[in-house]
Design an enzyme around this catalytic site. Structure first.
Site, PDB file in Angstrom:
ATOM      1  N   GLY A  12       0.804  -1.209   0.000  1.00 57.50           N
ATOM      2  CA  GLY A  12       0.000   0.000   0.000  1.00 57.50           C
ATOM      3  C   GLY A  12       0.838   1.260   0.000  1.00 57.50           C
ATOM      4  N   ARG A  88      -1.333 -18.439  -2.386  1.00 57.49           N
ATOM      5  CA  ARG A  88      -2.251 -17.299  -2.280  1.00 57.49           C
ATOM      6  C   ARG A  88      -3.632 -17.767  -1.808  1.00 57.49           C
ATOM      7  NH1 ARG A  88       0.881 -16.335  -6.915  1.00 57.49           N
ATOM      8  NH2 ARG A  88       1.976 -14.342  -6.947  1.00 57.49           N
ATOM      9  N   ASP A 148       2.009  -9.761 -13.042  1.00 59.56           N
ATOM     10  CA  ASP A 148       2.550 -10.985 -13.647  1.00 59.56           C
ATOM     11  C   ASP A 148       3.196 -10.681 -14.998  1.00 59.56           C
ATOM     12  OD1 ASP A 148       1.529 -12.358 -11.463  1.00 59.56           O
ATOM     13  OD2 ASP A 148      -0.352 -12.857 -12.470  1.00 59.56           O
ATOM     14  N   ARG A 151       6.580  -9.141 -14.494  1.00 63.84           N
ATOM     15  CA  ARG A 151       7.552 -10.175 -14.138  1.00 63.84           C
ATOM     16  C   ARG A 151       7.929 -11.008 -15.363  1.00 63.84           C
ATOM     17  NH1 ARG A 151       4.670 -11.642  -8.299  1.00 63.84           N
ATOM     18  NH2 ARG A 151       5.866 -10.103  -7.096  1.00 63.84           N
ATOM     19  N   HIS A 175      -4.264 -15.374 -11.077  1.00 59.66           N
ATOM     20  CA  HIS A 175      -3.061 -14.854 -10.402  1.00 59.66           C
ATOM     21  C   HIS A 175      -2.637 -15.866  -9.334  1.00 59.66           C
ATOM     22  CE1 HIS A 175      -0.166 -12.032  -8.884  1.00 59.66           C
ATOM     23  NE2 HIS A 175      -0.778 -11.893  -7.725  1.00 59.66           N
TER      24      HIS A 175
END
Length: 308
Positions: A12, A88, A148, A151, A175
């Protein structure tokens, strides 16, 4: 242009910093539940304004959503980050409750806002906001694909020995380490397909390194990464705030596009003043279609864990 970032942690704060430095927003509000934390981050960032040459006003607030009133764009980064060895998907129980509460509180004070979801599992958290709020689907966007893809481009440039500005590539799908679909067949160096430069084996390695990009960093850092996620969010916020009509792969709610229905997953989207202005349906090979369908199945299974 007023932007709210919920969650004053590393992601954040990086997001708020990049937005401020780009100097396209009049105000950025950082909100957190930890007493004084957001206020401290905001003050620290404001003390860089003269050094970094921006005029964006940054304010912090502890759980006072009235300070976020009339935000044009709201970013949800709050929730627990990944630890080494965690997927995740394992974050779903805690983060679902947080995201549901945060999104409803934001909309109470900014009923016409655009929400960008960063919290993991991101596709499922984006789906949760769709299911628990009254915002139109164009105004609920998941961040993952932009990160993504960044990357992916990093790994492509590394393999090619090329400057990053010479490389183009996109990641669609969920994701997650298993759900990402790096479109290696469409990746290019200055319009020349990377298959002209790289062997099949090297391209496969680029794809695999991209898919575990987040897990690699979590293992090195002991927690989730923050610079690239913050930069990905700020790029999306800028595209919306400045109505640039740029294409980003985003987690969007699909109703028939790519043959998928009733879930949020990463696909190319045109971002502008209205949020997702268009979902772009690109041609995919049979192998890419199969991987996207498999990714969608995984996202749907995770969605099924939600208590709606």
């Amino acid at each position: 242009m007023k932007v709210t970032v919920v969650g004053a942690g590393a992601v954040g704060a990086s997001c708020a910093e990049y937005i401020a430095i780009k100097d396209f927003a009049s105000e950025v509000v950082i909100l957190d539940i930890k007493e004084g934390f957001a206020e401290g981050k905001a003050m620290d960032l404001m003390q860089t304004a003269s050094l970094n040459g921006f005029d964006t006003k940054i304010t912090g607030s502890t759980s006072d959503y009235s300070k976020t009133a009339n935000s044009d764009i709201c970013v949800i980064t709050s929730g627990i980050p990944r630890k080494p060895g965690m997927t995740r998907e394992e974050l779903i129980g805690i983060n679902a409750g947080i995201v549901k509460m945060v999104s409803s509180s934001l909309i109470e004070y900014s009923p016409n806002t655009i929400i960008i979801v960063v919290s993991n599992p991101m596709d499922t958290m984006t789906y949760l906001v769709h299911k628990t709020t009254s915002l139109p689907k164009s105004k609920i966007i998941g961040m993952g694909g932009a990160l993504d893809s960044a990357r992916f481009k990093y790994r492509l440039a590394e393999a090619l020995g090329a400057p990053i500005s010479d490389v183009d590539g996109m990641v669609i799908g969920g994701h997650s380490d298993k759900g990402m679909v790096p479109l290696i067949g469409k990746a290019a160096r200055n319009s020349v397909k990377v298959s002209e430069f790289l062997s099949e084996e090297r391209m496969d390695q680029v794809v695999q390194d991209t898919k575990v990009g987040g897990a690699t960093l979590t293992g090195l850092l002991g927690t989730s990464a923050w610079y690239a996620p913050g930069a990905a969010v700020s790029a999306m916020v800028q595209a919306i705030a400045c109505d640039t009509k740029k294409i980003f792969p985003c987690s969007a709610f699909l109703e028939g596009e790519y043959g998928l229905n009733g879930l949020s997953i990463g696909v190319p989207c045109v971002l502008g003043a209205n949020g997702i202005e268009k979902i772009v349906e690109i041609s995919l090979s049979d192998a890419e279609k199969a991987k996207l369908a498999e990714s969608a199945e995984g996202v749907s299974k995770t969605n099924g864990l939600l208590e709606l």
